[in-house]
Design a protein around this motif. Structure first.
Motif, PDB file in Angstrom:
ATOM      1  N   LEU A  37      44.255  37.373 -74.124  1.00  0.00           N
ATOM      2  CA  LEU A  37      44.013  37.873 -72.769  1.00  0.00           C
ATOM      3  C   LEU A  37      42.544  38.257 -72.592  1.00  0.00           C
ATOM      4  N   LEU A  38      41.996  38.923 -73.590  1.00  0.00           N
ATOM      5  CA  LEU A  38      40.600  39.337 -73.497  1.00  0.00           C
ATOM      6  C   LEU A  38      39.664  38.135 -73.450  1.00  0.00           C
ATOM      7  N   ARG A  39      39.970  37.091 -74.170  1.00  0.00           N
ATOM      8  CA  ARG A  39      39.142  35.871 -74.114  1.00  0.00           C
ATOM      9  C   ARG A  39      39.167  35.272 -72.702  1.00  0.00           C
ATOM     10  N   GLN A  40      40.333  35.267 -72.089  1.00  0.00           N
ATOM     11  CA  GLN A  40      40.432  34.766 -70.714  1.00  0.00           C
ATOM     12  C   GLN A  40      39.621  35.642 -69.766  1.00  0.00           C
ATOM     13  N   ASN A  41      39.692  36.943 -69.967  1.00  0.00           N
ATOM     14  CA  ASN A  41      38.956  37.856 -69.101  1.00  0.00           C
ATOM     15  C   ASN A  41      37.457  37.694 -69.278  1.00  0.00           C
ATOM     16  N   LEU A  42      37.030  37.472 -70.499  1.00  0.00           N
ATOM     17  CA  LEU A  42      35.608  37.231 -70.740  1.00  0.00           C
ATOM     18  C   LEU A  42      35.145  35.949 -70.042  1.00  0.00           C
ATOM     19  N   SER A  43      35.998  34.952 -70.021  1.00  0.00           N
ATOM     20  CA  SER A  43      35.656  33.715 -69.330  1.00  0.00           C
ATOM     21  C   SER A  43      35.502  33.950 -67.825  1.00  0.00           C
ATOM     22  N   LEU A  44      36.412  34.712 -67.239  1.00  0.00           N
ATOM     23  CA  LEU A  44      36.318  35.027 -65.813  1.00  0.00           C
ATOM     24  C   LEU A  44      35.085  35.883 -65.532  1.00  0.00           C
ATOM     25  N   GLU A  45      34.828  36.872 -66.377  1.00  0.00           N
ATOM     26  CA  GLU A  45      33.635  37.700 -66.204  1.00  0.00           C
ATOM     27  C   GLU A  45      32.371  36.844 -66.322  1.00  0.00           C
ATOM     28  N   ASP A  46      32.387  35.882 -67.231  1.00  0.00           N
ATOM     29  CA  ASP A  46      31.237  34.993 -67.384  1.00  0.00           C
ATOM     30  C   ASP A  46      31.005  34.189 -66.106  1.00  0.00           C
ATOM     31  N   ASP A  47      32.077  33.735 -65.475  1.00  0.00           N
ATOM     32  CA  ASP A  47      31.943  33.014 -64.206  1.00  0.00           C
ATOM     33  C   ASP A  47      31.355  33.922 -63.127  1.00  0.00           C
ATOM     34  N   LEU A  48      31.791  35.175 -63.092  1.00  0.00           N
ATOM     35  CA  LEU A  48      31.242  36.129 -62.132  1.00  0.00           C
ATOM     36  C   LEU A  48      29.756  36.388 -62.403  1.00  0.00           C
ATOM     37  N   ILE A  49      29.419  36.587 -63.656  1.00  0.00           N
ATOM     38  CA  ILE A  49      28.017  36.832 -64.025  1.00  0.00           C
ATOM     39  C   ILE A  49      27.148  35.663 -63.617  1.00  0.00           C
ATOM     40  N   ASN A  50      27.591  34.464 -63.935  1.00  0.00           N
ATOM     41  CA  ASN A  50      26.812  33.270 -63.578  1.00  0.00           C
ATOM     42  C   ASN A  50      26.686  33.116 -62.068  1.00  0.00           C
ATOM     43  N   HIS A  51      27.756  33.423 -61.352  1.00  0.00           N
ATOM     44  CA  HIS A  51      27.727  33.314 -59.892  1.00  0.00           C
ATOM     45  C   HIS A  51      26.721  34.300 -59.301  1.00  0.00           C
TER      46      HIS A  51
END
Length: 155
Positions: free
Chosen positions: A87-101
């Motif tokens: 779950l945390l890996r998935q959340n990090l991926s979503l956070e990474d998308d937000l950061i990049n955006h």
């Protein structure tokens, strides 16, 4: 407030979709880990839900101030996994998308000289970087490894 560049409005709309996707994901994961009996993780995910909801509210207010109707165009399905680390890996991926955006939005606003929206996106960008750092620490505490999200380029 002057009319915003159409691309800035696009960044706001996409950000709202990503933030509401994060709300949905964290809320779902809080319920899931609670079913697993992990009340501490459920509490942390609920705190993340509130923080992402606050980001969504900031975006809605910004859009309304610019005279546009807020509309999240596409929510991602909530991620699930067999364990907390997944779950945390998935959340990090979503956070990474937000950061990049947000980083892209900041760069664009700098390019067009829109300091007001640049500062707005920069604040959200900084918050999301802190979220990712916290999630990365949590994941490392479970796995004892360095994740690919640990180091981030800044400008």
């Amino acid at each position: 407030m002057d009319a915003a560049h159409p691309r800035v409005l696009g960044y706001l709309g996409r950000a709202l979709s990503l933030e509401l996707s994060a709300v949905q994901q964290y809320m779902t994961q809080a319920s899931l880990v609670e079913l697993w009996g992990d009340t501490d993780a459920a509490t942390r995910f609920r705190q993340e839900t509130v923080e992402e909801m606050q980001h969504a509210e900031k975006l809605v207010k910004r859009m309304l101030a610019l005279g546009v109707a807020p509309a999240a165009s596409q929510l991602r399905p909530a991620g699930h996994a067999a364990d907390l680390a997944g779950l945390l890996r998935q959340n990090l991926s979503l956070e990474d998308d937000l950061i990049n955006h947000y980083a892209e939005a900041v760069r664009f606003c700098l390019l067009i000289g829109d300091g007001e929206n640049e500062a707005f996106f920069r604040d959200l960008w900084t918050d999301e970087q802190h979220h990712a750092e916290d999630l990365g620490r949590w994941l490392r505490s479970l796995t004892g490894s360095r994740g690919r999200f640990e180091e981030r380029a800044t400008f």
